[in-house]
Design an enzyme around this catalytic site. Structure first.
Site, PDB file in Angstrom:
ATOM      1  CD  GLN A  10     -24.430 -13.313 -17.139  1.00 32.84           C
ATOM      2  OE1 GLN A  10     -23.501 -13.161 -18.200  1.00 32.84           O
ATOM      3  NE2 GLN A  10     -23.812 -13.656 -16.165  1.00 32.84           N
ATOM      4  CG  HIS A  43     -21.572  -4.875 -15.222  1.00 30.85           C
ATOM      5  ND1 HIS A  43     -21.004  -5.558 -16.263  1.00 30.85           N
ATOM      6  CD2 HIS A  43     -20.839  -4.129 -14.994  1.00 30.85           C
ATOM      7  CE1 HIS A  43     -19.716  -5.047 -16.579  1.00 30.85           C
ATOM      8  NE2 HIS A  43     -19.678  -4.292 -16.001  1.00 30.85           N
ATOM      9  CB  CYS A  48     -20.200  -6.582 -19.927  1.00 31.07           C
ATOM     10  SG  CYS A  48     -19.022  -7.693 -19.349  1.00 31.07           S
ATOM     11  NE  ARG A  98     -19.347 -16.585 -17.156  1.00 35.37           N
ATOM     12  CZ  ARG A  98     -19.989 -15.855 -16.383  1.00 35.37           C
ATOM     13  NH1 ARG A  98     -20.023 -16.173 -15.009  1.00 35.37           N
ATOM     14  NH2 ARG A  98     -20.552 -14.775 -16.732  1.00 35.37           N
ATOM     15  CG  HIS A 157     -23.733  -4.507 -19.576  1.00 32.75           C
ATOM     16  ND1 HIS A 157     -24.178  -5.445 -20.287  1.00 32.75           N
ATOM     17  CD2 HIS A 157     -23.176  -4.941 -18.596  1.00 32.75           C
ATOM     18  CE1 HIS A 157     -23.615  -6.544 -19.731  1.00 32.75           C
ATOM     19  NE2 HIS A 157     -22.849  -6.193 -18.744  1.00 32.75           N
ATOM     20  CG  ASP A 163     -25.348  -9.925 -18.987  1.00 34.67           C
ATOM     21  OD1 ASP A 163     -25.165  -9.410 -17.940  1.00 34.67           O
ATOM     22  OD2 ASP A 163     -24.207 -10.073 -19.519  1.00 34.67           O
ATOM     23  CE  LYS A 223     -19.804 -10.261  -6.548  1.00 36.63           C
ATOM     24  NZ  LYS A 223     -19.714 -11.589  -7.212  1.00 36.63           N
TER      25      LYS A 223
END
Length: 673
Positions: free
Chosen positions: A411, A545, A364, A393, A415, A413, A499
């Protein structure tokens, strides 16, 4: 003094204050009183609606007090106000959780009778059974677990009543401290305040600090099994004592217990780690480090199909594809807030020439920089960026599990930067996209959860109460508008906003956390993002997100287990296996291979000097959807003999007919052959 008790059929009874649910059950029928396990009550003045729940197995779920509203209680609980009452039998899911929590107390009783030096942590029920965290300097052995289970049988046979008693917080702290029960002291200090009364549950000579509820007596714990043991650090801190977590399960009867273990055998047969090795899909190399995935050629083919579909769908839905660096300056993570709030889950900073850098745990902040790189007008919004970004991570050594819990992953991902007026439509579009992903990969059932801020822990979350109220309301409105049933989980939001989590249900009925849609009003403020509004003034966008696979690795692991490695044609790394009966049929097999490959099918030809049945068996073990056998008859008639996975020999068809069938299944993303 009397109170009103409303039953599920709408009838109302007036009873004396202090009457218990068991008393009510007895007044209806002694047979009913013998059948009920626990009760569910709700003040008649409480608002109806979805009840907030807490994480199973968490300390909060074990010890924190109830909010006003619906709750499950012991049958012996005195009712002191007007309530709606449900008497729960074994058919209710909440009853099984109570049986399992009571089984945890039975197990703790047995442990202390056999090993009195043991110190107790907590023993919650879980979806699969229960566990109890304990501290003992000497590790438990398999023989010890067998002895504990045998002793549990004795505790059950004693049919000891579960009795709730209350005492002062101060007395509880004093008593537990004197006994060296450091975990109980922690729980009392954390979940109660000075001057509070605490609840204890007793059965026979065993006493435990516990919120409850419990079944009436140990004799109601009829079918159970002590299963395994694992390590767990006290408070999740690897610098603390190493606890031993003893797992068990419990059911109402032996039949349900046996069915559970048959299901476990099926789960074991679908283990993605075993199938990944058997089908040569991926590996984790010890020399490279734990939690880091090596994708082998066949697994990579499946990954390519997954990512190609997702990228094409992103473009069709108005996303722009981007890529961001794997490492960025630590200052960036300080601006985003991750360096503080999320630091323990990030890899340590590394010093380079000009500054400290950290590998990214998420994409992000990088996407916010791309947005900020050029001025935006309201006409440009919404802006949607999507990336298959590799992130890292720091998962603790004891938590990693195949593809499902790793240190390095990809990921999917995205946005979305939009105006406040656009947020509802964008969130709804994300949910529509999430449903499309699940359907495309063969998942028909899912659960929806809304995670919100806990006002009592406001310091754990960035932003004002007003921002949180508005963002949580926006998510609720979308879920309501789509007619989705959902549960709300206070305190489980991300630090930057609420979320929605979409949990798929696989073929065995297991839930998997994958897709998530998150509202963020914090990062745009922290990075000073803006757009020029229709009024000519500068405004701050809001941000969504979303990750739909969650991670490619985790989604792939779930796919392996859902299909037991027998992937649908469009995902199968090898779609067609070719078996010439003898060497003289090899030339025809090569010609068939060329025709299949020209149609875009993934084909493998077994040219080994082996018997036909051995070749067929090898393709079967590799779970190839179609095996084509070719001999004199097939070569003479431009045909192939088709063996279909799960169906066996389907006879001879022309090559053209087979190609049309296989291509149709592939292009239609069909789940069944």
């Amino acid at each position: 003094m009397t109170i009103r008790v409303q039953l599920p059929d709408g009838s109302v009874r007036e009873v004396a204050q202090g009457t218990t649910p068991y008393d009510v059950a007895m007044s209806i029928s002694p047979r009913l009183a013998a059948a009920v396990v626990v009760a569910r009550i709700r003040p008649l003045t409480a608002a109806a609606g979805v009840v907030a729940t807490e994480d199973e197995g968490s300390e909060e779920a074990m010890y924190a007090g109830h909010e006003t509203g619906e709750r499950v209680v012991d049958l012996s609980t005195p009712m002191v106000e007007d309530v709606a009452l449900e008497l729960l039998k074994e058919s209710d899911e909440a009853s099984l959780k109570v049986v399992r929590h009571s089984a945890a107390h039975v197990m703790a009783t047995a442990i202390l009778e056999l090993f009195p030096e043991t110190k107790l942590g907590h023993g919650p029920a879980t979806d699969a059974g229960f566990f109890y965290d304990v501290y003992r300097e000497v590790p438990f052995t398999e023989e010890d677990l067998a002895a504990i289970e045998k002793k549990m049988t004795e505790v059950v046979a004693r049919d000891e009543k579960f009795v709730r008693v209350e005492e002062s917080r101060e007395k509880g702290l004093t008593d537990y401290a004197a006994q060296g029960e450091f975990m109980k002291v922690h729980f009392i200090e954390r979940f109660t305040k000075p001057g509070d009364e605490i609840s204890l549950y007793k059965n026979g000579g065993f006493t435990d600090f516990c919120r409850g509820p419990h079944v009436p007596s140990t004799g109601r714990v009829k079918a159970f099994k002590v299963m395994s043991i694992a390590g767990a650090y006290w408070l999740g801190d690897e610098n603390n004592q190493q606890l031993q977590r003893i797992y068990g399960t419990a059911f109402y009867n032996a039949k349900d217990l046996d069915a559970h273990f048959k299901r476990l055998e099926e789960i074991k047969a679908r283990d993605h780690r075993v199938l990944g090795k058997q089908l040569d899909l991926f590996s984790i190399q010890e020399v490279a480090g734990p939690g880091l995935i090596f994708w082998h050629p066949k697994g990579s083919l499946i990954r390519k199909e997954m990512e190609d579909w997702m990228r094409e769908e992103c473009i069709r839905r108005g996303y722009n594809l981007v890529y961001t660096p794997h490492i960025m300056k630590r200052e960036l993570w300080k601006i985003s807030g991750h360096d503080g709030v999320y630091s323990k889950d990030m890899f340590p900073a590394m010093e380079l020439d000009d500054a400290e850098y950290r590998v990214k745990p998420m994409n992000c902040p990088g996407h916010t920089l791309i947005y900020k790189n050029s001025p935006k007008s309201y006409r440009d919004l919404p802006v949607r960026y999507a990336e298959f970004g590799n992130v890292y991570r720091y998962e603790r050594s004891g938590t990693m599990h195949g593809l499902l819990r790793v240190r390095g992953f990809t990921q999917d991902d995205a946005h979305i930067f939009c105006t406040p007026e656009q947020i509802g439509g964008e969130i709804e579009a994300c949910l529509d996209f999430a449903e499309a992903v699940l359907k495309n990969f063969g998942f028909e059932e899912y659960r929806v959860e809304l995670s919100t801020r806990d006002p009592k822990k406001a310091g754990d979350f960035f932003g004002s109460a007003e921002d949180w109220a508005n963002s949580e309301g926006a998510l609720r409105d979308v879920l309501t508008r789509r007619g989705l049933t959902f549960q709300t989980f206070p305190g489980e939001a991300a630090f930057y906003g609420p979320k929605i989590d979409v949990k798929l249900v696989d073929v065995l009925g297991r839930m998997w956390q994958l897709s998530t849609v998150q509202f963020d009003f914090n990062l745009p403020k922290r990075f000073e993002l803006e757009y020029t509004g229709e009024d000519g003034e500068k405004h701050q966008p809001v941000m969504v997100h979303r990750a739909l696979f969650g991670s490619v690795e985790r989604f792939f692991g779930v796919l392996i287990e859902h299909y037991a490695g027998a992937f649908p044609v469009w995902l199968a790394p090898v779609q067609v296996g070719l078996v010439p009966i003898s060497e003289k049929h090899l030339e025809y097999a090569l010609a068939v291979k060329s025709r299949l490959e020209a149609a875009g099918l993934r084909v493998e030809l077994d040219q080994r000097n082996e018997k036909m049945n051995a070749k067929i068996r090898e393709f079967t073990l590799q779970k190839v959807p179609f095996v084509l056998v070719m001999g004199d008859k097939e070569a003479a008639s431009d045909a192939v003999s088709v063996r279909t996975r799960g169906k066996g020999d389907e006879g001879s068809v022309s090559v053209g007919e087979f190609v049309a069938r296989a291509v149709g299944l592939r292009d239609g993303h069909a789940m069944e052959l």
